[in-house]
Design a protein around this motif. Sequence first.
Motif, short mmCIF file in Angstrom:
data_model
loop_
_atom_site.label_atom_id
_atom_site.label_comp_id
_atom_site.label_asym_id
_atom_site.label_seq_id
_atom_site.Cartn_x
_atom_site.Cartn_y
_atom_site.Cartn_z
N GLU A 136 33.54 -60.06 103.68
CA GLU A 136 34.09 -58.78 103.24
C GLU A 136 32.96 -57.95 102.64
OE1 GLU A 136 36.97 -58.01 99.69
OE2 GLU A 136 38.21 -58.53 101.44
N ASN A 137 32.73 -56.77 103.19
CA ASN A 137 31.66 -55.89 102.72
C ASN A 137 30.31 -56.63 102.70
OD1 ASN A 137 33.46 -53.73 102.31
ND2 ASN A 137 34.00 -54.52 100.29
N LYS A 138 30.07 -57.40 103.75
CA LYS A 138 28.82 -58.14 103.94
C LYS A 138 28.57 -59.17 102.84
CE LYS A 138 26.61 -54.45 106.60
NZ LYS A 138 25.42 -53.57 106.75
N ARG A 139 29.66 -59.70 102.26
CA ARG A 139 29.58 -60.78 101.27
C ARG A 139 30.56 -61.87 101.65
NH1 ARG A 139 31.85 -59.80 96.63
NH2 ARG A 139 30.57 -61.01 95.20
N TRP A 140 30.25 -63.08 101.24
CA TRP A 140 31.20 -64.18 101.36
C TRP A 140 32.10 -64.14 100.13
CZ3 TRP A 140 31.72 -67.20 105.60
CH2 TRP A 140 30.66 -67.22 106.52
N VAL A 141 33.42 -64.03 100.34
CA VAL A 141 34.35 -63.90 99.22
C VAL A 141 35.54 -64.85 99.39
CG1 VAL A 141 33.73 -61.48 98.83
CG2 VAL A 141 35.67 -62.03 100.33
N LEU A 142 36.29 -65.03 98.31
CA LEU A 142 37.47 -65.90 98.32
C LEU A 142 38.61 -65.26 99.12
CD1 LEU A 142 37.33 -66.70 94.52
CD2 LEU A 142 36.91 -68.36 96.34
N ASP A 143 39.36 -66.09 99.83
CA ASP A 143 40.52 -65.63 100.60
C ASP A 143 41.78 -66.04 99.84
OD1 ASP A 143 42.54 -65.09 102.41
OD2 ASP A 143 41.40 -65.80 104.16
N PHE A 144 42.24 -65.16 98.96
CA PHE A 144 43.37 -65.50 98.09
C PHE A 144 44.67 -65.67 98.88
CE2 PHE A 144 40.44 -63.60 95.01
CZ PHE A 144 40.45 -64.59 94.04
N GLU A 145 44.82 -64.92 99.97
CA GLU A 145 46.02 -65.07 100.80
C GLU A 145 46.09 -66.48 101.39
OE1 GLU A 145 48.12 -63.00 104.74
OE2 GLU A 145 46.43 -62.02 103.74
N ALA A 146 44.98 -66.95 101.91
CA ALA A 146 44.93 -68.31 102.47
C ALA A 146 45.13 -69.36 101.37
CB ALA A 146 43.60 -68.53 103.18
N MET A 147 44.60 -69.10 100.18
CA MET A 147 44.77 -70.03 99.08
C MET A 147 46.24 -70.16 98.68
SD MET A 147 41.37 -68.75 97.01
CE MET A 147 41.96 -69.24 95.39
N GLU A 148 46.94 -69.04 98.65
CA GLU A 148 48.37 -69.06 98.30
C GLU A 148 49.18 -69.83 99.34
OE1 GLU A 148 50.09 -68.33 95.78
OE2 GLU A 148 48.94 -66.93 94.56
N LYS A 149 48.81 -69.69 100.60
CA LYS A 149 49.53 -70.38 101.66
C LYS A 149 49.29 -71.89 101.61
CE LYS A 149 49.64 -66.55 105.00
NZ LYS A 149 49.15 -66.06 106.32
N ALA A 150 48.12 -72.29 101.16
CA ALA A 150 47.73 -73.70 101.20
C ALA A 150 48.11 -74.49 99.96
CB ALA A 150 46.23 -73.83 101.43
N ILE A 151 48.30 -73.81 98.82
CA ILE A 151 48.55 -74.51 97.56
C ILE A 151 49.87 -75.28 97.62
CG2 ILE A 151 49.76 -72.62 96.41
CD1 ILE A 151 47.15 -74.94 94.80
N ASN A 152 49.89 -76.43 96.97
CA ASN A 152 51.14 -77.21 96.89
C ASN A 152 51.27 -77.80 95.48
OD1 ASN A 152 50.01 -80.01 96.74
ND2 ASN A 152 49.17 -79.46 98.74
N PRO A 153 52.47 -78.26 95.11
CA PRO A 153 52.69 -78.73 93.74
C PRO A 153 51.87 -79.95 93.34
CG PRO A 153 54.78 -78.27 94.85
CD PRO A 153 53.72 -78.22 95.90
N THR A 154 51.30 -80.68 94.32
CA THR A 154 50.51 -81.87 94.00
C THR A 154 49.07 -81.51 93.60
OG1 THR A 154 49.62 -82.29 96.22
CG2 THR A 154 51.85 -83.11 95.74
#
Length: 377
Positions: A136-154
């Motif tokens: 994003e804008n020529k930088r490596w950044v966190l993908d919060f959308e993907a993080m939300e999809k992958a997170i689980n209660p464990t």
Amino acid sequence: MFNFDEIVDRTKTPCEKWNKYKGQDVIPAWVADMDFKSPPCVIEALQKRVQEGVFGYTDIDDETYDAMIAFVKRHYNWEIKKEWILFTHGVVSSMNIACMAVETASVMTTTPIYPHFIKAPKHANKEVLAIAMKEENKRWVLDFEAMEKAINPTCKLFMLCNPYNPAGTVFTCKELESLGDFCLKHDLTICSDEIHADLLLNPETKHIPIASLSEALAQKSITLMAPSKTFNIAGLQASFAVIPNAELRKNFKRTMGSMVGGINILGITALKAAYLEGDAWLSELRVYLAANLKMVQDFVSKNPKLKLLGQEATFLAWIDASSLHVKSPYEFFVQHGVGLSDGEPFGNKNFVRLNFGTQKSVLEEILKRMQKAMDSL
């Protein structure tokens, strides 16, 4: 003025970096240590300590703690306390301890990433949720959308690398606040590897320890720091964890148990000297590394089959070589006399990581050989 152009023949000692290609016409540019001598203040302190001639069990004096606390305050505007500090033998061992100390069935981190971020959870028999970074804008950044999809209660642990190894991103305050919100929302403890925090290549860039943003985040954080990369003393194995939460600190210390023994006398000697007197050397090192990075960037810009995003810290360049269409970019460059880090253990075999923490003349030869490799295509 310090002489970073001075060549040090590291082949005369059993050096991991230079021994890898011993007997071959290959310049090593892989493992993350630099080829520069450590600061004179560190060398002098070590010589003085060695002169005593006795190397028994040792304590850490208040002056050492004060030097550490002052260094963190001076460079990151974060006020830490003596009782928050636990000494370890290295950031890698600290990551393994954290994965065992935090009660969690899975661990979230990002990719590409320094390989031990994947290895440490697996050693603790934890599932790894590795979320791909995005451009994003020529930088490596966190993908919060993907993080939300992958997170689980464990999942109760997030492993952060800031500044980011291998991509050189220094996360902004806004990015860290968003990550902090994510972690607090999902009740995640944050283990933050900040070993490259001092190696900022842009004077306008600021490193912000995520634990310094709020009391809530401080209470959920294990911050890993060390002078090892900054002052080129990795072999002395002196690092520390900053853990404000008493219960979390207790669990970390209990997990360390007898696996992590007494501190390294010479490592602590070097740490103290570096934090007390190393600022001037560090300032000049940053300027030198920034000039080396510019050489790497100029080389990549002349070769459209290679790609390097914006970089704000570290002496490691994460180069996209996927357009070469070779089986292994790492092997391709080794065949032309340059030993880079293979991108596969980091999460992408089509990348290579170039260590430009070396003398300008050595880097010029590295890039000359890489250019010859590119011209062979």
